[in-house]
Motif scaffolding. Structure first.
Motif, PDB file in Angstrom:
ATOM      1  N   HIS A   1     -46.648  35.465  31.439  1.00  5.65           N
ATOM      2  CA  HIS A   1     -46.110  34.738  30.323  1.00  5.65           C
ATOM      3  C   HIS A   1     -45.754  33.283  30.693  1.00  5.65           C
ATOM      4  CE1 HIS A   1     -46.039  39.023  28.615  1.00  5.65           C
ATOM      5  NE2 HIS A   1     -45.149  39.224  29.590  1.00  5.65           N
ATOM      6  N   SER A   2     -46.007  32.916  31.522  1.00  4.71           N
ATOM      7  CA  SER A   2     -45.292  31.726  31.966  1.00  4.71           C
ATOM      8  C   SER A   2     -46.399  30.387  31.588  1.00  4.71           C
ATOM      9  CB  SER A   2     -45.148  31.533  33.572  1.00  4.71           C
ATOM     10  OG  SER A   2     -46.035  31.362  34.438  1.00  4.71           O
ATOM     11  N   ILE A   3     -47.606  30.679  31.086  1.00  7.34           N
ATOM     12  CA  ILE A   3     -48.499  29.773  30.789  1.00  7.34           C
ATOM     13  C   ILE A   3     -48.019  28.719  29.781  1.00  7.34           C
ATOM     14  CG2 ILE A   3     -51.102  28.952  30.075  1.00  7.34           C
ATOM     15  CD1 ILE A   3     -51.167  32.305  31.209  1.00  7.34           C
ATOM     16  N   GLY A   4     -47.929  27.479  29.909  1.00  6.11           N
ATOM     17  CA  GLY A   4     -47.608  26.375  28.927  1.00  6.11           C
ATOM     18  C   GLY A   4     -46.125  26.426  28.693  1.00  6.11           C
ATOM     19  N   THR A   5     -45.143  26.750  29.417  1.00  2.93           N
ATOM     20  CA  THR A   5     -43.862  27.243  29.115  1.00  2.93           C
ATOM     21  C   THR A   5     -43.230  25.581  29.514  1.00  2.93           C
ATOM     22  OG1 THR A   5     -43.351  27.835  31.498  1.00  2.93           O
ATOM     23  CG2 THR A   5     -43.421  29.416  29.900  1.00  2.93           C
ATOM     24  N   LYS A   6     -41.962  25.499  29.018  1.00  4.46           N
ATOM     25  CA  LYS A   6     -41.157  24.015  28.987  1.00  4.46           C
ATOM     26  C   LYS A   6     -41.210  23.792  30.442  1.00  4.46           C
ATOM     27  CE  LYS A   6     -38.761  23.863  24.628  1.00  4.46           C
ATOM     28  NZ  LYS A   6     -38.575  25.129  23.938  1.00  4.46           N
ATOM     29  N   SER A   7     -40.924  24.882  31.270  1.00  5.86           N
ATOM     30  CA  SER A   7     -40.387  24.367  32.702  1.00  5.86           C
ATOM     31  C   SER A   7     -41.709  23.968  33.361  1.00  5.86           C
ATOM     32  CB  SER A   7     -39.753  25.594  33.454  1.00  5.86           C
ATOM     33  OG  SER A   7     -40.728  26.222  34.203  1.00  5.86           O
ATOM     34  N   ARG A   8     -42.853  24.392  33.067  1.00  7.16           N
ATOM     35  CA  ARG A   8     -44.078  23.742  33.742  1.00  7.16           C
ATOM     36  C   ARG A   8     -44.330  22.213  33.092  1.00  7.16           C
ATOM     37  NH1 ARG A   8     -49.108  27.880  34.785  1.00  7.16           N
ATOM     38  NH2 ARG A   8     -48.095  29.308  36.020  1.00  7.16           N
ATOM     39  N   GLU A   9     -43.949  22.034  31.855  1.00  5.96           N
ATOM     40  CA  GLU A   9     -44.176  20.797  31.125  1.00  5.96           C
ATOM     41  C   GLU A   9     -43.219  19.885  31.942  1.00  5.96           C
ATOM     42  OE1 GLU A   9     -46.609  20.040  28.948  1.00  5.96           O
ATOM     43  OE2 GLU A   9     -47.331  21.812  29.424  1.00  5.96           O
ATOM     44  N   GLY A  10     -42.025  20.417  31.985  1.00  9.79           N
ATOM     45  CA  GLY A  10     -40.785  19.522  32.557  1.00  9.79           C
ATOM     46  C   GLY A  10     -41.336  19.083  33.900  1.00  9.79           C
ATOM     47  N   LYS A  11     -41.895  19.895  34.823  1.00  5.09           N
ATOM     48  CA  LYS A  11     -42.354  19.454  36.014  1.00  5.09           C
ATOM     49  C   LYS A  11     -43.471  18.574  36.174  1.00  5.09           C
ATOM     50  CE  LYS A  11     -40.243  23.369  38.562  1.00  5.09           C
ATOM     51  NZ  LYS A  11     -40.429  24.912  39.004  1.00  5.09           N
ATOM     52  N   LYS A  12     -44.314  18.613  35.258  1.00  3.47           N
ATOM     53  CA  LYS A  12     -45.600  17.453  35.136  1.00  3.47           C
ATOM     54  C   LYS A  12     -44.806  16.176  34.820  1.00  3.47           C
ATOM     55  CE  LYS A  12     -49.182  20.381  33.089  1.00  3.47           C
ATOM     56  NZ  LYS A  12     -49.729  20.614  31.886  1.00  3.47           N
ATOM     57  N   ILE A  13     -43.588  16.002  33.947  1.00  2.00           N
ATOM     58  CA  ILE A  13     -43.376  14.914  33.881  1.00  2.00           C
ATOM     59  C   ILE A  13     -42.214  14.435  34.886  1.00  2.00           C
ATOM     60  CG2 ILE A  13     -41.143  13.839  32.238  1.00  2.00           C
ATOM     61  CD1 ILE A  13     -42.115  16.194  30.193  1.00  2.00           C
ATOM     62  N   LEU A  14     -41.790  15.434  35.567  1.00  2.54           N
ATOM     63  CA  LEU A  14     -41.230  14.848  36.876  1.00  2.54           C
ATOM     64  C   LEU A  14     -41.877  14.387  37.882  1.00  2.54           C
ATOM     65  CD1 LEU A  14     -38.319  15.197  38.187  1.00  2.54           C
ATOM     66  CD2 LEU A  14     -38.930  17.325  39.248  1.00  2.54           C
ATOM     67  N   GLU A  15     -43.262  15.049  38.053  1.00  2.00           N
ATOM     68  CA  GLU A  15     -44.165  14.490  39.079  1.00  2.00           C
ATOM     69  C   GLU A  15     -44.689  13.245  38.620  1.00  2.00           C
ATOM     70  OE1 GLU A  15     -44.816  15.626  42.144  1.00  2.00           O
ATOM     71  OE2 GLU A  15     -43.405  17.239  41.481  1.00  2.00           O
ATOM     72  N   SER A  16     -44.992  12.982  37.436  1.00  2.00           N
ATOM     73  CA  SER A  16     -45.427  11.603  37.135  1.00  2.00           C
ATOM     74  C   SER A  16     -44.336  10.434  37.258  1.00  2.00           C
ATOM     75  CB  SER A  16     -46.102  11.413  35.652  1.00  2.00           C
ATOM     76  OG  SER A  16     -45.055  11.791  34.808  1.00  2.00           O
ATOM     77  N   LEU A  17     -43.045  10.656  37.000  1.00  6.75           N
ATOM     78  CA  LEU A  17     -42.158   9.760  37.098  1.00  6.75           C
ATOM     79  C   LEU A  17     -41.766   9.560  38.603  1.00  6.75           C
ATOM     80  CD1 LEU A  17     -39.104  11.255  34.635  1.00  6.75           C
ATOM     81  CD2 LEU A  17     -40.518   9.108  34.531  1.00  6.75           C
ATOM     82  N   SER A  18     -42.113  10.479  39.588  1.00  4.43           N
ATOM     83  CA  SER A  18     -41.680  10.237  40.899  1.00  4.43           C
ATOM     84  C   SER A  18     -43.081   9.714  41.568  1.00  4.43           C
ATOM     85  CB  SER A  18     -41.289  11.506  41.836  1.00  4.43           C
ATOM     86  OG  SER A  18     -41.649  12.850  41.261  1.00  4.43           O
ATOM     87  N   LYS A  19     -44.012   9.566  41.062  1.00  9.38           N
ATOM     88  CA  LYS A  19     -45.327   8.977  41.663  1.00  9.38           C
ATOM     89  C   LYS A  19     -45.033   7.632  42.080  1.00  9.38           C
ATOM     90  CE  LYS A  19     -49.452  11.102  40.275  1.00  9.38           C
ATOM     91  NZ  LYS A  19     -50.187  11.383  39.288  1.00  9.38           N
ATOM     92  N   GLY A  20     -45.435   7.284  43.274  1.00  6.97           N
ATOM     93  CA  GLY A  20     -45.057   5.889  43.964  1.00  6.97           C
ATOM     94  C   GLY A  20     -43.935   5.850  44.277  1.00  6.97           C
ATOM     95  N   ASN A  21     -42.677   6.619  44.171  1.00  6.07           N
ATOM     96  CA  ASN A  21     -41.458   6.397  44.436  1.00  6.07           C
ATOM     97  C   ASN A  21     -40.732   7.514  45.109  1.00  6.07           C
ATOM     98  OD1 ASN A  21     -38.580   5.929  44.642  1.00  6.07           O
ATOM     99  ND2 ASN A  21     -38.188   5.648  42.430  1.00  6.07           N
ATOM    100  N   PRO A  22     -40.904   7.870  46.370  1.00  5.40           N
ATOM    101  CA  PRO A  22     -40.550   9.156  47.113  1.00  5.40           C
ATOM    102  C   PRO A  22     -39.107   9.313  46.700  1.00  5.40           C
ATOM    103  CG  PRO A  22     -41.458   7.566  48.635  1.00  5.40           C
ATOM    104  CD  PRO A  22     -41.577   6.614  47.237  1.00  5.40           C
TER     105      PRO A  22
END
Ligand code: AMP
Ligand code: FES
Ligand code: ZN
Length: 311
Positions: free
Chosen positions: A232-253
């Motif tokens: 049931h977890s495909i495409g859930t908000k928490s997965r989407e949220g983690k994708k946004i988090l990864e792109s924000l932290s790219k290049g800034n450890p």
């Protein structure tokens, strides 16, 4: 010949992995030590529990809660720990999760309490017949919170530890912040004190550990973890949220740690008193805390059983 990069801690073994978003290159042995020390420091820093308290650990069969149970057991060998697991009745998934939890507690010699949701007369899959359709994660979250509170109370634990990690907390932080849900945002704190006699103190000892670090620790210490994802977890908000988090932290450890520090040291002290948490009363059906006469859990049970009768 290319020389291997040596572990920054022992300066002796090849560095196979990294911690703190790539900043610490470590060998497996030093990584395990780093992980357990950091979990211990978080428990002590935020006063999560004392040696005298019985601690219930919510174990799902996944890497985070598996890493939580193992690291707590190693960091606090004399702690009175009881593992709690809910079998959610998800077809092709829940039995597999339960079997992994059983393997882990056996290895750790920890007492285990399993609650089968089907004993309540429904399963998480049954919510697909309700207005939730294929988005059953929301009622599932409500069910898990209620049942874990109930189980912790039954086993006499004053503290309930969950495996929420740094990425979980930050992705939910972004989501709650942008949706203006400051009540939920305050609930992301590492320690939540009980507001009702049926509630336990909720703690998040993995608040400073990233998802990657949990995974590495599970791998290196060979924790039995589920090999399947919840259907049931495909495409859930928490997965989407983690994708946004990864792109924000790219290049800034430092991004994740800076945001966590900002949340804990600036945002929470600033808004905590201003955000009015709902007044809690006791649900007239189950007696557990609720902001309305009938709690969110009892309402979902009524909903899922109503469609069950019609089918
Ligand atoms: P989730 O809500 O799936 O992100 O899980 C967050 C935390 O809740 C996990 O790290 C566990 O500590 C706990 N948890 C989730 N599912 C279960 C379960 N079926 N049984 C016991 N604890 C669970
Ligand atoms: Fe709750 Fe997947 S574990 S819907
Ligand atoms: Zn209720």
């Amino acid at each position: 010949m290319i020389l291997p990069i040596l572990c920054v801690k022992c300066k002796n073994q090849p560095a196979e992995t990294s911690a703190v978003e790539g900043r610490l290159k470590l060998c497996p042995k030093c990584f395990i030590e780093y992980f357990e020390r950091r979990v211990k420091e978080s428990v002590q820093k935020f006063h999560m529990f004392t040696h005298e308290e019985r601690v219930a650990v919510a174990v799902s069969g996944g890497k985070d809660s598996g890493a939580l149970l193992r690291s707590l057991k190693r960091a606090f060998p004399n702690l009175d720990i009881v593992a709690l697991h809910i079998n959610l009745g998800i077809n092709g998934y829940s039995e597999h999760c339960e079997s992994k939890v059983r393997e882990l507690v056996k290895e750790e010699c920890v007492e285990l309490n399993v609650f089968k949701l089907s004993e309540e007369g429904f399963t998480i899959d049954d919510f697909r017949k309700t207005l939730y359709k294929n988005e059953v994660c929301s009622p599932c979250g409500i069910v898990k919170r209620h049942i874990l509170d109930r189980m912790a109370l039954e086993v006499g634990a004053k503290v309930l530890a969950t495996g929420h990690n740094l990425d979980d907390i930050l992705s939910t932080l972004l989501h709650t912040f942008f949706s203006g849900d400051f009540v939920q945002l305050v609930r992301l704190k590492p320690v939540l004190m009980p507001q009702h006699p049926y509630q336990t103190k909720k703690v998040k000892p993995l608040i400073k550990m990233s998802e990657f670090e949990d995974y590495q620790y599970a791998l290196y210490t060979e924790i039995p973890i589920r090999e399947l994802n919840c259907p049931h977890s495909i495409g859930t908000k928490s997965r989407e949220g983690k994708k946004i988090l990864e792109s924000l932290s790219k290049g800034n450890p430092n991004f994740k740690y800076q945001t966590l520090s900002l949340f804990l040291k600036k945002l929470i002290p600033m808004i905590e008193d201003k955000v009015k948490q709902p007044n809690l009363m006791s649900c007239i059906r189950c007696g557990f805390p609720s902001s309305t006469e009938v709690c969110a859990y009892c309402k979902r049970v009524e909903m899922v059983k109503r469609v069950g009768k019609r089918a």
